[in-house]
Design an enzyme around this catalytic site. Structure first.
Site, mmCIF file in Angstrom:
data_model
loop_
_atom_site.group_PDB
_atom_site.id
_atom_site.type_symbol
_atom_site.label_atom_id
_atom_site.label_comp_id
_atom_site.label_asym_id
_atom_site.label_seq_id
_atom_site.Cartn_x
_atom_site.Cartn_y
_atom_site.Cartn_z
ATOM 1 N N GLU A 111 11.513 -1.299 -11.258
ATOM 2 C CA GLU A 111 11.261 -0.489 -12.453
ATOM 3 C C GLU A 111 11.870 -1.121 -13.700
ATOM 4 O O GLU A 111 11.305 -1.024 -14.792
ATOM 5 C CB GLU A 111 11.779 0.934 -12.223
ATOM 6 C CG GLU A 111 10.942 1.692 -11.192
ATOM 7 C CD GLU A 111 11.496 3.058 -10.850
ATOM 8 O OE1 GLU A 111 10.791 4.047 -11.053
ATOM 9 O OE2 GLU A 111 12.652 3.125 -10.364
ATOM 10 N N GLU A 131 11.175 3.816 -2.362
ATOM 11 C CA GLU A 131 11.864 5.102 -2.406
ATOM 12 C C GLU A 131 11.395 6.099 -1.343
ATOM 13 O O GLU A 131 12.234 6.822 -0.765
ATOM 14 C CB GLU A 131 11.724 5.730 -3.805
ATOM 15 C CG GLU A 131 12.616 5.114 -4.870
ATOM 16 C CD GLU A 131 11.998 3.898 -5.534
ATOM 17 O OE1 GLU A 131 12.528 3.458 -6.553
ATOM 18 O OE2 GLU A 131 10.965 3.382 -5.026
#
Length: 260
Positions: A111, A131
């Site tokens: 990210e 995740e």
């Protein structure tokens, strides 16, 4: 300023931000987020700094993302308003950032890279949004930036499987600009930064601001009309660089950019 969890170095108009927790593969915890927030604030405010490079310390990782062991151990949590790494929710930065991904870029690490404007990767780099495998979701921008970068179907193929993607596949998918041998990565990043620095920083900021704001415009027509209202575009027309560029071209010399 001295930092504990990051390093900040200046080379002319280029600022190099190094995530400096190699013992945990440059995973970030709350104190590191706030250090990065402060460092990016300083970069944004410094008129002498035109381009940023973000990389990780060591050879193994760019960043393994969120420091889950710190979290599981009850360590202090929290992040600044600018988001993960002081960057993922920083939407007003009109100076260009280059991610020099030197190894693993997982979760929040990916990210961070996606929040940069250009991604350069070592041939050993690996990307993923893993995740879901630990009961989380890539809510620091990954779920939104990746589809905008490579398209919804390709992004969902990564997001819903949490699979790992090599640097070469990242280039094929379109989120990596270039892949180079690991030993050449920083030289490549500095080469790109030098090419950007040959351009007027006022023009670069106006261009980035127009692109990023235009992506959310309801139509191409609206994006083109509204771009003249953006602060960096307005500043360009009033700048010394706006006069210097054509003058240097007419006089057949290299422009002397002021960044103002």
């Amino acid at each position: 300023m001295a930092y504990e969890f990051i390093k900040v170095d200046r080379e002319g108009p280029v600022t190099i931000f190094t995530l400096n927790r190699p013992e945990v593969m440059n995973a970030l915890h709350s104190p590191a987020h706030f250090e990065l927030h402060e460092a990016f604030d300083a970069f944004a405010a410094d008129p002498e700094q035109w381009v940023g490079i973000v990389t990780g310390a060591g050879e193994r990782a760019f960043s393994a993302g969120n420091d889950l062991k710190h979290q599981a151990g009850g360590g202090k949590m929290g992040s600044p308003p600018s988001g993960f790494a002081g960057l993922t929710s920083r939407f007003d930065l009109n100076k260009p950032l280059i991610a020099a991904v030197n190894g693993i870029a997982m979760g929040g690490g990916f990210e961070i890279a996606l929040a940069c404007d250009i991604i350069l990767a070592a041939d050993t780099a690996v990307f993923a949004l893993p995740e879901p495998k630990v009961g989380l979701a890539a809510l620091a921008g990954g779920l939104h930036r990746l589809p905008r970068t490579i398209g919804v179907k390709r992004a969902m193929g990564m997001i819903l499987t949490a699979r790992r993607v090599s640097a070469a596949e990242g280039e094929q998918l379109g989120f990596v600009n270039a892949v180079v041998p690991a030993a050449d990565l920083m030289a490549e990043a500095k080469k790109w930064a030098a090419m950007i620095s040959e351009c007027s920083p006022m023009s670069i900021r106006a261009s980035k601001e127009a692109v990023m704001n235009g992506l959310d415009a309801p139509s191409l027509e609206s994006a083109i009309k509204e771009q003249f209202k953006h602060p960096a575009v307005a500043a360009l027309f009033k700048s010394e660089d706006f006069v210097e560029g054509p003058m240097a071209f007419a006089q057949k010399r290299a422009p002397q950019w002021k960044g103002r």
